[in-house]
Design a protein around this motif. Structure first.
Motif, mmCIF file in Angstrom:
data_model
loop_
_atom_site.group_PDB
_atom_site.id
_atom_site.type_symbol
_atom_site.label_atom_id
_atom_site.label_comp_id
_atom_site.label_asym_id
_atom_site.label_seq_id
_atom_site.Cartn_x
_atom_site.Cartn_y
_atom_site.Cartn_z
ATOM 1 N N MET A 152 0.843 -1.190 0.000
ATOM 2 C CA MET A 152 0.000 0.000 0.000
ATOM 3 C C MET A 152 0.882 1.245 0.000
ATOM 4 O O MET A 152 1.858 1.313 0.751
ATOM 5 C CB MET A 152 -0.874 0.047 1.248
ATOM 6 C CG MET A 152 -1.968 -0.982 1.318
ATOM 7 S SD MET A 152 -2.976 -0.694 2.806
ATOM 8 C CE MET A 152 -4.144 -2.038 2.684
ATOM 9 N N MET A 156 -2.808 5.167 1.492
ATOM 10 C CA MET A 156 -3.732 4.054 1.735
ATOM 11 C C MET A 156 -3.530 3.474 3.120
ATOM 12 O O MET A 156 -4.475 3.055 3.777
ATOM 13 C CB MET A 156 -3.563 2.970 0.667
ATOM 14 C CG MET A 156 -4.207 3.288 -0.655
ATOM 15 S SD MET A 156 -4.247 1.851 -1.766
ATOM 16 C CE MET A 156 -5.188 2.554 -3.136
ATOM 17 N N THR A 160 -6.533 3.396 6.099
ATOM 18 C CA THR A 160 -6.965 2.077 6.563
ATOM 19 C C THR A 160 -6.452 1.765 7.968
ATOM 20 O O THR A 160 -6.594 0.643 8.444
ATOM 21 C CB THR A 160 -6.486 0.967 5.602
ATOM 22 O OG1 THR A 160 -5.059 0.975 5.527
ATOM 23 C CG2 THR A 160 -7.079 1.162 4.217
ATOM 24 N N ILE A 221 -11.054 -0.516 0.815
ATOM 25 C CA ILE A 221 -9.622 -0.752 0.992
ATOM 26 C C ILE A 221 -9.340 -1.243 2.403
ATOM 27 O O ILE A 221 -8.531 -2.155 2.617
ATOM 28 C CB ILE A 221 -8.826 0.528 0.665
ATOM 29 C CG1 ILE A 221 -8.977 0.871 -0.823
ATOM 30 C CG2 ILE A 221 -7.345 0.351 1.010
ATOM 31 C CD1 ILE A 221 -8.502 2.266 -1.170
#
Length: 316
Positions: A152, A156, A160, A221
């Motif tokens: 990632m 990202m 997350t 995600i």
């Protein structure tokens, strides 16, 4: 969602590249959701499937340079002006395997070319493996999502991270953050040269401010992660790639941080009918770096539909 504010920004962007798509909403019974499709041009159908967090209008600089085809720009479920939908890990492969068929059925199209990017590329490859009879030719833009071992990028990881993702999602988007994300996926050279397509930045800012795209794709995600990486159990595995017989050409940005040339060569080596061109000074969304060249290469490949299949595992 502030639909009117989003539409105003989108219209300005579309007008800047001189395209005026027709809009339709297609019901996908299998998902229980409707998706927006924008259509422009005439000729053989081409379905465009974007990655995330993004929406179909991202393709505007590319399709404005494509002639002789009918371009269908999909807002994936949960993005742009499509219905809210968040893909779960348990449903991911089924969702990806049916997406192209479901959209083509909704549009009343038997077979189409497909142009796809990132998570859209993941869906297109699964769909091609499951239903090759619905595909003509396929162009994949750079590295598809969820390849084995794929890392990632920092943004990202932030969206997350438990405890951080809701806080970050509540922050107002800024151009500085947007440019940072583009740099993290390989577009720093184009940004530094001031050559990003005019109007794209304002449109994307409106997408993140006025629609639920970032929220929905961020949630997806998050569900697909395992620790600080994507869950290997949903990876685009070698067996799936080997079943993709659709003639496929990758236009792969040499600066794509999701996968380098070694990854590109592995992918086309596994697929039975694939080629790749490495695009210098280009990132994860190569049509943003050089829309004219990418349009020319895309059309050159799609125009070969009536020719013999390309050589197995060829590289260019």
């Amino acid at each position: 969602m502030n639909e009117s504010a989003y539409r105003e920004a989108e219209t300005r962007f579309l007008e800047s590249v001189r395209i005026h798509p027709q809009e339709s909403f297609v019901r996908l019974p299998r998902l229980g959701a409707s998706v927006r499709v924008q259509t422009v041009g005439s000729g053989p159908p081409v379905l465009f499937i974007h990655g995330g967090p993004n929406a179909g209008t991202t393709w505007a600089p590319l399709v404005s340079r494509m002639t002789g085809v009918t371009c269908h720009l999909l807002d994936r479920p949960g993005t742009g002006l499509s219905d809210r939908y968040v893909v779960d890990k348990a449903d991911l492969v089924g969702f990806a395997s049916h997406l192209v068929v479901d959209v083509l059925d909704g549009l009343g199209i038997e077979r189409a070319h497909v142009v796809a990017s990132s998570f859209g590329g993941y869906c297109a490859l699964h769909s091609a493996a499951a239903s090759p009879e619905r595909f003509l030719r396929m162009v994949q833009m750079a590295c598809p999502a969820l390849l084995p071992g794929q890392q990632m990028p920092p943004f990202m990881k932030l969206i997350t991270t438990p405890g951080l993702r809701h806080f970050i999602g509540a922050l107002p988007p800024t151009r500085r953050v947007q440019d940072s994300i583009l740099r993290q996926i390989g577009h720093g050279k184009t940004l530094d040269a001031g050559q990003m397509p005019q109007g794209h930045g304002d449109w994307y800012m409106a997408l993140t401010r006025h629609t639920e795209t970032m929220k929905n794709d961020g949630e997806m995600i998050f569900r697909l992660r395992r620790g600080r990486r994507f869950d290997e159990r949903v990876a685009l595995d070698e067996a799936t790639l080997a079943r993709v017989t659709t003639p496929t050409h990758f236009l792969w940005g040499a600066d794509d941080t999701f996968g380098d040339e070694e990854v590109a060569r592995w992918v086309v080596g596994v697929m039975p009918n694939a080629t790749v061109e490495m695009i210098p000074d280009s990132g994860h969304l190569p049509w943003l770096d050089d829309p004219g060249y990418i349009a020319d290469q895309t059309m050159a490949f799609l125009d070969r539909v009536d020719q013999a299949p390309i050589d197995e595992g060829a590289l260019s």
